[in-house]
Scaffold this active site. Structure first.
Site, mmCIF file in Angstrom:
data_model
loop_
_atom_site.group_PDB
_atom_site.id
_atom_site.type_symbol
_atom_site.label_atom_id
_atom_site.label_comp_id
_atom_site.label_asym_id
_atom_site.label_seq_id
_atom_site.Cartn_x
_atom_site.Cartn_y
_atom_site.Cartn_z
ATOM 1 N N LYS A 142 47.673 -25.420 -15.548
ATOM 2 C CA LYS A 142 48.725 -24.593 -16.185
ATOM 3 C C LYS A 142 48.788 -24.857 -17.684
ATOM 4 C CE LYS A 142 51.596 -25.448 -12.133
ATOM 5 N NZ LYS A 142 52.747 -26.274 -11.771
ATOM 6 N N HIS A 176 31.236 -46.346 -20.597
ATOM 7 C CA HIS A 176 31.570 -46.441 -19.163
ATOM 8 C C HIS A 176 31.637 -47.944 -18.861
ATOM 9 C CE1 HIS A 176 31.910 -45.647 -15.000
ATOM 10 N NE2 HIS A 176 30.855 -44.864 -14.800
ATOM 11 N N ARG A 231 38.664 -40.666 -15.958
ATOM 12 C CA ARG A 231 37.355 -40.142 -16.397
ATOM 13 C C ARG A 231 37.614 -38.790 -17.040
ATOM 14 N NH1 ARG A 231 31.880 -39.943 -12.964
ATOM 15 N NH2 ARG A 231 32.009 -42.124 -13.594
ATOM 16 N N ARG A 288 30.864 -42.609 -6.889
ATOM 17 C CA ARG A 288 30.928 -44.069 -6.896
ATOM 18 C C ARG A 288 32.166 -44.625 -7.593
ATOM 19 N NH1 ARG A 288 26.179 -42.423 -6.128
ATOM 20 N NH2 ARG A 288 26.798 -40.909 -7.680
ATOM 21 N N THR A 289 32.421 -44.175 -8.804
ATOM 22 C CA THR A 289 33.490 -44.818 -9.590
ATOM 23 C C THR A 289 34.840 -44.600 -8.914
ATOM 24 O OG1 THR A 289 32.148 -44.313 -11.515
ATOM 25 C CG2 THR A 289 34.376 -45.100 -11.929
#
Ligand code: CP
Length: 300
Positions: free
Chosen positions: A81, A130, A102, A53-54
């Protein structure tokens, strides 16, 4: 507002401005109109944890306003890396006009904002915050209940690790006469510091372990998040503690919200009841994120 990192950084006035702008954006979507207010702007999506969703609603929001999107996930990037988050942010802020991040670590978005030359939006940092989910949750409440002041809301599930709960509880404490009920297994209670904050603000709340929620306006259900548990035995003990079924809901007036994804906490038979608003809630993510992008990029 330069960045959007935590609900603690924004005032009730800012929240109301975003919700008002989101309504205009929802009208734009519903009228099938397009906008090019962000034409020529680039959003970078940096996701170090899974998302449906986000990530997709930010991408949709940017495109609906005429902008472009670049995406980076940890697999296949130079993070593999050993490149640091700080170096990644310094590089990506040179490629884009705004960054959505996120990350599994609490504080990662705040750290990113200290090294970025463009606005940072926190799309979830560990169990912490959030904020864009909270803004769309508030928008859902205002659209589906008609008010935020004077509501009674029950939070159910993982209240210890649930960042959507932590953000929303804080935001609701800015509104008038909001009563809260926290229902969870004892292992997943709301953190003490959040309860202390509520006590200091004289916000009325109660804690329970059973599915006892009379007379509420909103039932906010959350998933018990396997990925947050250090001890899998503890997860096994609490998983499946609650499932909302038709008989808990039928004949009642409250709406049911869930940030999604759901696993087992709401029976599929509940989806067709008028109370179920979680898919509408996920749709509202688009107009709300359109409003956030416009307000953060406007005038820059
Ligand atoms: N509600 C939410 O954050 O969903 P995603 O994890 O799919 O982005």
């Amino acid at each position: 507002m330069k960045h959007l990192i935590s609900m603690r950084d924004i005032s009730k006035k800012d929240i109301l401005e975003i919700l008002e702008e989101a309504k205009k954006m929802e009208n734009l979507i519903n009228e099938k109109k397009t906008s090019d207010i962000l034409k020529g702007r680039i959003l970078a999506n940096l996701f170090f944890e899974p998302s449906t969703r986000t990530r997709l609603s930010f991408e949709t929001a940017m495109k609906r306003l005429g902008g472009e999107v670049i995406n980076m996930i940890d697999k296949g990037s130079s993070i593999e890396k050993g490149e640091s988050l700080i170096d990644t942010i310094r590089v990506v802020s040179g490629y884009s006009d705004i960054i959505v991040i996120r990350h599994p670590n609490e504080g990662a978005a705040r750290l990113a904002s200290e090294y970025s030359s463009v606005p940072i939006i926190n799309a979830g940092d560990g169990s912490n915050q959030h904020p864009t989910q909270t803004l769309l949750d508030l928008y859902t409440i205002i659209r589906e209940v008609g008010k935020i002041d004077n509501i009674k809301i029950a939070f159910l599930g993982d209240l210890k690790y649930g960042r959507t709960v932590h953000s929303l509880v804080y935001a609701l404490s800015l509104f008038k006469n909001v009563k809260m009920i926290f229902i969870s297994p004892k292992e997943l209670k709301l953190p003490e510091e959040i309860k202390e904050d509520l006590k200091n603000k004289n916000i009325e709340f109660e804690e329970k372990e059973n599915l006892d929620f009379d007379d509420i306006d909103v039932l906010y259900v959350t998933r018990i998040q396997k990925e947050r548990f250090a001890d899998m035995n503890e997860y096994e003990r609490v998983k499946g503690t609650y499932m909302i079924k038709k008989e808990h809901v039928e004949g009642k007036d409250f709406i049911i919200m869930h940030p999604l994804p759901r696993v087992n906490e709401i029976d599929y038979e509940v989806d067709n009841l008028k109370n179920a608003k979680y898919f509408k809630q996920s749709f509202y993510g688009v107009p709300v994120r359109m409003a956030i992008l416009k307000l953060l990029l406007e005038g820059r």
